[in-house]
Design an enzyme around this catalytic site. Structure first.
Site, PDB file in Angstrom:
ATOM      1  N   THR A  67     -14.666  37.888 -27.828  1.00 45.72           N
ATOM      2  CA  THR A  67     -13.818  36.790 -27.347  1.00 45.72           C
ATOM      3  C   THR A  67     -12.396  36.855 -27.892  1.00 45.72           C
ATOM      4  OG1 THR A  67     -14.580  35.302 -29.127  1.00 45.72           O
ATOM      5  CG2 THR A  67     -15.808  35.262 -27.043  1.00 45.72           C
ATOM      6  N   ASP A  91     -19.566  36.931 -29.768  1.00 42.28           N
ATOM      7  CA  ASP A  91     -18.828  37.216 -30.996  1.00 42.28           C
ATOM      8  C   ASP A  91     -17.567  36.356 -31.049  1.00 42.28           C
ATOM      9  OD1 ASP A  91     -18.359  39.223 -33.376  1.00 42.28           O
ATOM     10  OD2 ASP A  91     -16.455  39.109 -32.294  1.00 42.28           O
ATOM     11  N   TYR A  96      -9.389  33.363 -33.823  1.00 39.37           N
ATOM     12  CA  TYR A  96      -9.162  33.512 -32.381  1.00 39.37           C
ATOM     13  C   TYR A  96      -8.716  32.202 -31.745  1.00 39.37           C
ATOM     14  CZ  TYR A  96     -11.944  37.808 -32.984  1.00 39.37           C
ATOM     15  OH  TYR A  96     -12.436  39.020 -33.404  1.00 39.37           O
ATOM     16  N   LYS A 124     -16.487  34.589 -38.011  1.00 43.05           N
ATOM     17  CA  LYS A 124     -15.891  35.319 -39.132  1.00 43.05           C
ATOM     18  C   LYS A 124     -15.036  34.401 -40.009  1.00 43.05           C
ATOM     19  CE  LYS A 124     -15.516  39.144 -35.885  1.00 43.05           C
ATOM     20  NZ  LYS A 124     -15.473  38.327 -34.652  1.00 43.05           N
ATOM     21  N   HIS A 157     -13.892  38.603 -42.332  1.00 43.01           N
ATOM     22  CA  HIS A 157     -13.134  39.236 -41.254  1.00 43.01           C
ATOM     23  C   HIS A 157     -12.345  40.457 -41.729  1.00 43.01           C
ATOM     24  CE1 HIS A 157     -11.278  38.070 -37.116  1.00 43.01           C
ATOM     25  NE2 HIS A 157     -11.371  39.382 -37.246  1.00 43.01           N
ATOM     26  N   ASN A 208     -14.096  45.364 -40.883  1.00 45.79           N
ATOM     27  CA  ASN A 208     -12.911  46.127 -41.295  1.00 45.79           C
ATOM     28  C   ASN A 208     -12.951  46.553 -42.757  1.00 45.79           C
ATOM     29  OD1 ASN A 208     -11.364  45.886 -38.721  1.00 45.79           O
ATOM     30  ND2 ASN A 208     -11.425  43.707 -39.232  1.00 45.79           N
ATOM     31  N   LEU A 258     -13.697  49.857 -25.837  1.00 51.21           N
ATOM     32  CA  LEU A 258     -13.032  50.494 -24.697  1.00 51.21           C
ATOM     33  C   LEU A 258     -11.593  50.856 -25.034  1.00 51.21           C
ATOM     34  CD1 LEU A 258     -14.395  48.156 -21.874  1.00 51.21           C
ATOM     35  CD2 LEU A 258     -15.368  50.295 -22.733  1.00 51.21           C
ATOM     36  N   ARG A 316     -16.531  43.003 -14.486  1.00 54.52           N
ATOM     37  CA  ARG A 316     -16.551  43.798 -15.718  1.00 54.52           C
ATOM     38  C   ARG A 316     -17.619  43.316 -16.682  1.00 54.52           C
ATOM     39  NH1 ARG A 316      -9.989  43.972 -16.221  1.00 54.52           N
ATOM     40  NH2 ARG A 316      -9.630  45.467 -14.523  1.00 54.52           N
TER      41      ARG A 316
END
Length: 368
Positions: A67, A91, A96, A124, A157, A208, A258, A316
């Site tokens: 998202t 997620d 965000y 996160k 995060h 990360n 992607l 998609r």
């Protein structure tokens, strides 16, 4: 015939009792049909998404919906559509800034259509909440926004702590970020472990983090990380880090699988090749009669990792989840997996003297 003609004439020309009776006969069932349609179960599964068992026994779907960068007004519709199609992993992240909209969909979904235990919701902990005392309140904010009683997975995060407070990106008078270099993510991890004991989260992990940072956590952890969520796609394969995680029983989830085609136009990524335009991937898409996105995702799934592609487009969304009805031949898998490109796209950056540099490069816990 006489009766029908009389009813028709009476309805048209003024027999109010008969007209009312006819309306009741037709309007009542019509309203019931409209009511049933509106509250219909919108969750027929078009595809069953396989799951992976995490190191604590919990199961996580191999394909989820990302998202990040989903716009207000679009993200809720995308989550709703995804859940109807069969997605069960959503997620999310506090930073965000769209968890409230997602929560409005989740609460309706759980109430009317999908039992809570069938969903897998990830969020996160953002960088300005690394201080141990701030971890639990940060989680409570996320739970409130998502309208949930618990999370299935909560991740740190980034390993880089910012100055604490309500400002997600605290800055000084010069516009530079204010870091907290005193708080070690080891302390943050211990606070995360307490959330599991409280029943607020089922599983905890990181995002990360590099292998050395994960090893530091493993050396002191009471609860082992179940997931490391990292950037990974055919142009950035992360073989060493994925191997390290798998050797230690830590599952890898790939964000931007992607190649983040809608990534911000950062100075250090504008000249990098587009994953979905790769000649090898396009050739295999033709061979398997799939989209380039499906080839890229299938290659990652065959590596034993999960993926969380983001989209708000129905076509998609369907494509991204339908990657389990075919398998790449070994030679085709190796062709994609051996692409020479090693391009990391997602690095928060800033311009310094006309050059693009990692924004958090000076932080002692910068992972790259």
């Amino acid at each position: 015939g006489f009766c029908l003609n009389r009813l028709s004439l009476s309805f048209m020309f003024g027999d109010s009792d008969i007209r009312k009776h006819i309306l009741q006969l037709f309007v009542g069932p019509l309203l019931l049909l409209l009511f049933a349609w509106y509250f219909r179960d919108p969750t027929p599964l078009t595809t069953h998404i396989p799951t992976i068992e995490l190191n604590n026994g919990e199961s996580m779907p191999l394909v989820g919906l990302g998202t990040w960068q989903s716009k207000p007004g679009e993200v809720g519709k995308a989550v709703s559509a995804a859940l109807r199609m069969g997605y069960r992993h959503i997620d999310c992240a506090h930073v965000y800034r769209n968890e409230k909209e997602i929560g409005s969909v989740l609460v309706k979904t759980v109430k009317h259509h999908i039992p809570r235990h069938e969903l897998f919701i990830t969020s996160k902990l953002w960088n300005n909440f690394h201080q141990p005392a701030a971890v639990a309140p940060a989680l409570e904010t996320t739970l409130k926004h998502l309208q949930l009683n618990y999370l299935d997975l909560y991740l740190i995060h980034w390993p880089t702590a910012f100055q604490g407070g309500d400002d997600l990106f605290p800055k000084d008078d010069n516009g530079d970020l204010l870091y907290d270099t005193q708080t070690d993510y080891i302390e943050t991890w211990k606070a995360m472990e307490s959330l599991v004991a409280q029943g607020k989260v089922r599983s905890i992990g990181v995002s990360n983090f590099n292998s050395k940072q994960i090893q530091r956590i493993l050396d002191v952890a009471t609860i082992k990380p179940v997931v490391n969520q990292i950037e990974c796609h055919p142009h950035f394969k992360q073989h060493k880090l994925i191997r390290f995680c798998q050797e230690h029983g830590i599952h890898v989830t790939c964000y931007s699988p992607l190649g983040a085609p809608n990534r911000p136009s950062l100075a250090n990524t504008t000249d990098m090749p587009v994953v979905l335009e790769s000649p090898v991937i396009k050739q295999l898409a033709t061979k398997y009669k799939k989209s380039p996105a499906q080839i890229a995702l299938r290659c990652l799934v065959q590596r034993g990792v999960s993926v969380i592609p983001k989209s708000t487009k129905t076509k998609r969304l369907k494509e991204n989840m339908n990657v389990f009805d075919f398998e790449l031949l070994e030679e085709d898998f190796q062709e994609v997996d051996s692409l020479e490109a090693e391009d990391r796209y997602i690095v928060p950056g800033k311009a310094v003297d006309g050059k693009w540099v990692p924004r958090d490069g000076g932080h002692p816990h910068f992972p790259f």
